[in-house]
Design a protein around this motif. Structure first.
Motif, mmCIF file in Angstrom:
data_model
loop_
_atom_site.group_PDB
_atom_site.id
_atom_site.type_symbol
_atom_site.label_atom_id
_atom_site.label_comp_id
_atom_site.label_asym_id
_atom_site.label_seq_id
_atom_site.Cartn_x
_atom_site.Cartn_y
_atom_site.Cartn_z
ATOM 1 N N LEU A 507 0.832 -1.202 0.000
ATOM 2 C CA LEU A 507 0.000 0.000 0.000
ATOM 3 C C LEU A 507 0.866 1.251 0.000
ATOM 4 C CD1 LEU A 507 -2.846 1.175 0.144
ATOM 5 C CD2 LEU A 507 -2.726 0.999 2.632
ATOM 6 N N TYR A 508 1.934 1.221 0.771
ATOM 7 C CA TYR A 508 2.863 2.355 0.793
ATOM 8 C C TYR A 508 3.471 2.594 -0.580
ATOM 9 C CZ TYR A 508 7.400 4.633 1.471
ATOM 10 O OH TYR A 508 8.486 5.441 1.345
ATOM 11 N N GLN A 509 3.906 1.534 -1.240
ATOM 12 C CA GLN A 509 4.520 1.674 -2.555
ATOM 13 C C GLN A 509 3.509 2.168 -3.585
ATOM 14 O OE1 GLN A 509 7.585 1.477 -3.464
ATOM 15 N NE2 GLN A 509 8.507 0.709 -1.592
ATOM 16 N N VAL A 510 2.287 1.685 -3.515
ATOM 17 C CA VAL A 510 1.268 2.103 -4.468
ATOM 18 C C VAL A 510 0.960 3.582 -4.321
ATOM 19 C CG1 VAL A 510 -1.167 1.856 -5.069
ATOM 20 C CG2 VAL A 510 0.241 -0.164 -4.739
ATOM 21 N N ILE A 511 0.803 4.029 -3.075
ATOM 22 C CA ILE A 511 0.451 5.425 -2.833
ATOM 23 C C ILE A 511 1.626 6.344 -3.127
ATOM 24 C CG2 ILE A 511 -0.215 7.076 -1.046
ATOM 25 C CD1 ILE A 511 -1.812 4.850 0.248
ATOM 26 N N LEU A 512 2.838 5.917 -2.749
ATOM 27 C CA LEU A 512 3.996 6.789 -2.889
ATOM 28 C C LEU A 512 4.438 6.919 -4.340
ATOM 29 C CD1 LEU A 512 6.244 8.440 -1.504
ATOM 30 C CD2 LEU A 512 7.586 6.339 -1.434
ATOM 31 N N THR A 513 4.597 5.803 -5.022
ATOM 32 C CA THR A 513 5.180 5.833 -6.354
ATOM 33 C C THR A 513 4.147 5.780 -7.468
ATOM 34 O OG1 THR A 513 5.420 3.418 -6.425
ATOM 35 C CG2 THR A 513 7.203 4.675 -5.422
ATOM 36 N N GLY A 514 2.961 5.216 -7.155
ATOM 37 C CA GLY A 514 1.971 5.074 -8.216
ATOM 38 C C GLY A 514 2.370 4.073 -9.279
ATOM 39 N N THR A 515 3.330 3.219 -8.958
ATOM 40 C CA THR A 515 3.771 2.230 -9.935
ATOM 41 C C THR A 515 2.724 1.137 -10.091
ATOM 42 O OG1 THR A 515 4.904 1.005 -8.202
ATOM 43 C CG2 THR A 515 6.183 2.635 -9.424
ATOM 44 N N GLY A 516 2.797 0.447 -11.177
ATOM 45 C CA GLY A 516 1.865 -0.648 -11.399
ATOM 46 C C GLY A 516 1.556 -0.879 -12.855
ATOM 47 N N ALA A 517 1.913 0.072 -13.719
ATOM 48 C CA ALA A 517 1.634 -0.106 -15.139
ATOM 49 C C ALA A 517 2.389 -1.296 -15.705
ATOM 50 C CB ALA A 517 1.985 1.169 -15.891
ATOM 51 N N THR A 518 3.641 -1.491 -15.253
ATOM 52 C CA THR A 518 4.438 -2.604 -15.770
ATOM 53 C C THR A 518 3.913 -3.950 -15.301
ATOM 54 O OG1 THR A 518 5.966 -2.375 -13.903
ATOM 55 C CG2 THR A 518 6.505 -1.184 -15.918
ATOM 56 N N ALA A 519 3.097 -3.970 -14.242
ATOM 57 C CA ALA A 519 2.531 -5.225 -13.748
ATOM 58 C C ALA A 519 1.131 -5.460 -14.291
ATOM 59 C CB ALA A 519 2.500 -5.219 -12.221
ATOM 60 N N GLY A 520 0.649 -4.584 -15.146
ATOM 61 C CA GLY A 520 -0.680 -4.758 -15.718
ATOM 62 C C GLY A 520 -1.793 -4.169 -14.889
ATOM 63 N N VAL A 521 -1.495 -3.392 -13.869
ATOM 64 C CA VAL A 521 -2.523 -2.759 -13.045
ATOM 65 C C VAL A 521 -3.073 -1.568 -13.813
ATOM 66 C CG1 VAL A 521 -3.030 -1.636 -10.860
ATOM 67 C CG2 VAL A 521 -1.403 -3.521 -10.943
ATOM 68 N N LYS A 522 -4.352 -1.606 -14.123
ATOM 69 C CA LYS A 522 -4.941 -0.568 -14.963
ATOM 70 C C LYS A 522 -5.221 0.709 -14.171
ATOM 71 C CE LYS A 522 -7.103 -4.176 -17.796
ATOM 72 N NZ LYS A 522 -8.379 -4.765 -18.257
ATOM 73 N N ASP A 523 -5.931 0.579 -13.066
ATOM 74 C CA ASP A 523 -6.295 1.751 -12.255
ATOM 75 C C ASP A 523 -5.559 1.637 -10.927
ATOM 76 O OD1 ASP A 523 -7.402 3.838 -10.879
ATOM 77 O OD2 ASP A 523 -9.485 3.366 -11.385
ATOM 78 N N ILE A 524 -4.439 2.325 -10.808
ATOM 79 C CA ILE A 524 -3.608 2.175 -9.622
ATOM 80 C C ILE A 524 -4.283 2.754 -8.387
ATOM 81 C CG2 ILE A 524 -2.347 4.337 -9.904
ATOM 82 C CD1 ILE A 524 -0.926 0.931 -8.790
ATOM 83 N N THR A 525 -5.114 3.803 -8.572
ATOM 84 C CA THR A 525 -5.821 4.392 -7.423
ATOM 85 C C THR A 525 -6.827 3.410 -6.842
ATOM 86 O OG1 THR A 525 -5.546 6.619 -8.351
ATOM 87 C CG2 THR A 525 -7.228 6.326 -6.650
ATOM 88 N N ALA A 526 -7.618 2.800 -7.725
ATOM 89 C CA ALA A 526 -8.588 1.802 -7.257
ATOM 90 C C ALA A 526 -7.874 0.605 -6.628
ATOM 91 C CB ALA A 526 -9.467 1.349 -8.417
ATOM 92 N N PHE A 527 -6.747 0.197 -7.222
ATOM 93 C CA PHE A 527 -5.980 -0.912 -6.652
ATOM 94 C C PHE A 527 -5.493 -0.571 -5.247
ATOM 95 C CE2 PHE A 527 -2.221 -3.490 -5.970
ATOM 96 C CZ PHE A 527 -2.620 -4.733 -6.414
#
Length: 560
Positions: A507-527
């Motif tokens: 959760l910290y990494q998602v909120i801080l960096t917003g990464t996830g496109a390379t893992a196929g995460v479409k909507d990083i905020t919803a994730f």
């Protein structure tokens, strides 16, 4: 008969006045609830109630509340209401009202009247002195109600006249332009309403109790109840907010029915160590009747729904490892300090050290784990699940020790004396009498500690954090990774020495960096919101398990 008639009249009048005072207390509680709801945007200040804007209605209710409290105090002073006030409201009330009115007077003088530094200070001091004199010099009925009611009247008039309305804003002039702060009514008005209702409700509760000792007790109880209500409401609002934000991504793709989930092969092999001979093996392929992609999936580009399963597994193993380390050591230390060690400097030093350790910030534990633990588990310093477990175990240890010791101290000495009189040894007494009686308190300490460590992020960043988005197959498989060896420590587990992920870290990494496109995460905020909801559910599940365990031990004690 005349005396009886008079007594009846007095009782009737007193009951009527108590009803008015009780209604005032109820109105104060209602206003507090409305202010709390407005603070969380559950009530909009721009909505209309019976043709009036909400802010106007709140102002009118505050004005009426203040007038009612002042009238009750005046009626008591004129002996129109039967009360038993003390000669003064007390020094504590005087100091509190002095501080409140000093702030109010200073803000009005500096921001509304535009007075300079010396001018507003003088006005604030004069208003504060008047408030102190009004509170401490007259009788308790006047000293408790007049300053409190005047505060509600002042705030009510400010909202009724539009001085503070939906379009109002305030930007203090003393801040630098680059650091300017603006206060808006959506924040200021609810705070004014809640604070005024607390103060006036306290005065109304004292009036309802007839002032004196009973009135003071009722006033204190009202403050405690309203603050407890606010804590409960904030908890439910936070849970509801996270639920509403995270339920859509979490519920995406959920299916029930035979064979809806992917097939999973469960296997068990009985192997003779050292010679690598398999006696027999059992394997079975099952298809789960429930498919919950967000919880049961990992992150991968080809996934229809990416999930947090590896993070859930990592969180569970972290908590299990911390509990295995901290609970036996903490409870054992509590037994020694309570039952065996003599009360002296040693126990005092341990108490001080334990309390200091519990209040140590989590980032310090993380730095300790990174500097002391991480370099010792692998040839090259590398973050690992084991380092995270031990670090969180050290965080959990002081609370387990403190609560366990307090629970054992609370066990009556009569239990120990009765056991000793029957010829039972000391250790048998501890095991059969003291520990069962103290177990609910011990479990409570473990519950509180688990609730803290399950959501910690800073220690995990420094000791355990691996990849943010990993596939389901990369989830930590601790149980199946134990291996026997001929050299110390004779048991190894490669999974414990590998970096992994956990829900707080992810959760910290998602909120801080917003990464996830390379893992196929479409909507990083919803994730991210979905991850927060799963983390909340996991933590609440640990609480539920702990509470059920505590209730079990309590019922067992009552049954015995």
């Amino acid at each position: 008969m005349a005396g009886a008639t008079d007594a009846g009249v007095v009782r009737e009048e007193t009951s009527r006045e108590e009803t008015v005072a009780g209604a005032t207390v109820g109105l104060a509680a209602l206003l507090f609830a409305l202010g709390l709801a407005a603070q969380f945007d559950l009530v909009s200040l721009t909505d209309e109630v019976a043709g009036f804007r909400t802010v106007t209605v709140l102002g009118g209710l505050l004005l009426g509340l203040g007038l009612a409290v002042v009238s009750f105090g005046a009626g008591s002073r004129l002996d129109l209401v039967q009360t038993d006030p003390d000669h003064s409201a007390g020094l504590i009330a005087g100091v509190l009202f002095t501080g409140i009115w000093f702030v109010v007077g200073g803000l009005v003088a500096s921001q509304t009247l535009g007075l300079g530094g010396v001018g507003w200070v003088v006005v604030a001091l004069v208003v504060g002195v008047v408030a102190f004199a009004t509170t401490a010099i007259p009788r308790e009925d006047v000293g408790s109600t007049l300053p409190a009611g005047a505060l509600a009247i002042f705030f009510g008039l400010a909202m009724l006249t539009g001085a503070i309305g939906p379009s109002w804003s305030w930007t203090p002039a003393n801040f630098p332009e680059s650091q300017s702060v603006t206060f808006f009514p959506r924040v200021v008005v609810p705070v004014m309403v809640m604070f005024s209702s607390l103060v006036v409700g306290w005065a109304a509760a004292k009036a309802y109790g007839g002032f004196g000792a009973r009135g003071r007790h009722l006033g204190a109880h009202l403050l405690i109840y309203l603050n407890a209500l606010s804590i409960i409401v904030v908890l439910f609002v936070l849970v509801a907010f996270v639920f509403l934000k995270g339920i859509d991504p979490v519920a995406e793709g959920v299916a029930f029915g035979p064979g809806v989930g992917p097939e999973t092969t469960l296997s068990f092999d009985l192997v003779i160590p050292f010679v690598d001979v398999t006696l027999f093996g059992v394997s079975h392929t099952v298809a789960w009747p429930v498919w919950w992609p967000f919880v049961m999936n990992g992150a991968a580009i080809l996934n229809d729904v990416n999930g947090v399963w590896p993070a859930v597994v990592g969180t569970i193993w972290l908590v299990v490892g911390a509990v295995v380390l901290a609970v036996p050591l903490g409870v054992g230390s509590a037994i020694f300090l309570t039952e065996y060690a003599e009360r002296g400097r040693f126990t005092q030093v341990v108490e001080v050290a334990t309390n200091a350790l519990w209040s140590t910030p989590s980032i310090v534990f993380g730095l300790f784990g990174a500097a002391f633990l991480v370099p010792r588990f692998t040839p090259q310093p590398k973050k690992s699940l084991l380092a995270g477990m031990i670090t969180l175990g050290f965080m959990l240890l002081p609370l387990v020790l403190i609560t366990s010791r307090e629970a054992m101290i609370a066990v009556p000495d009569e239990y120990r004396d009765a056991s000793a009189a029957l010829g039972v040894s000391k250790w048998q007494t501890i095991r059969s009498v003291v520990l069962p009686a103290a177990m609910p308190g011990v479990v409570t300490g473990v519950i509180l500690g688990v609730g803290r460590i399950a959501g910690e992020t800073a220690p995990l960043i420094l000791t355990m954090g691996g990849g943010t988005f990993v596939t389901a197959g990369q989830a930590a498989s601790v149980v199946n990774s134990f291996e026997l060896t001929l050299s110390p420590p004779f048991v190894t587990n490669p999974e414990l020495t590998q970096a992994t992920t956990a829900l707080p870290y992810q959760l910290y990494q998602v909120i801080l960096t917003g990464t996830g496109a390379t893992a196929g995460v479409k909507d990083i905020t919803a994730f991210g919101w979905g991850t927060a909801l799963v983390l909340l559910v996991v933590v609440l599940s640990f609480y539920a398990i702990g509470i059920a365990t505590r209730q079990y031990f309590r019922s067992k004690l009552q049954y015995e």
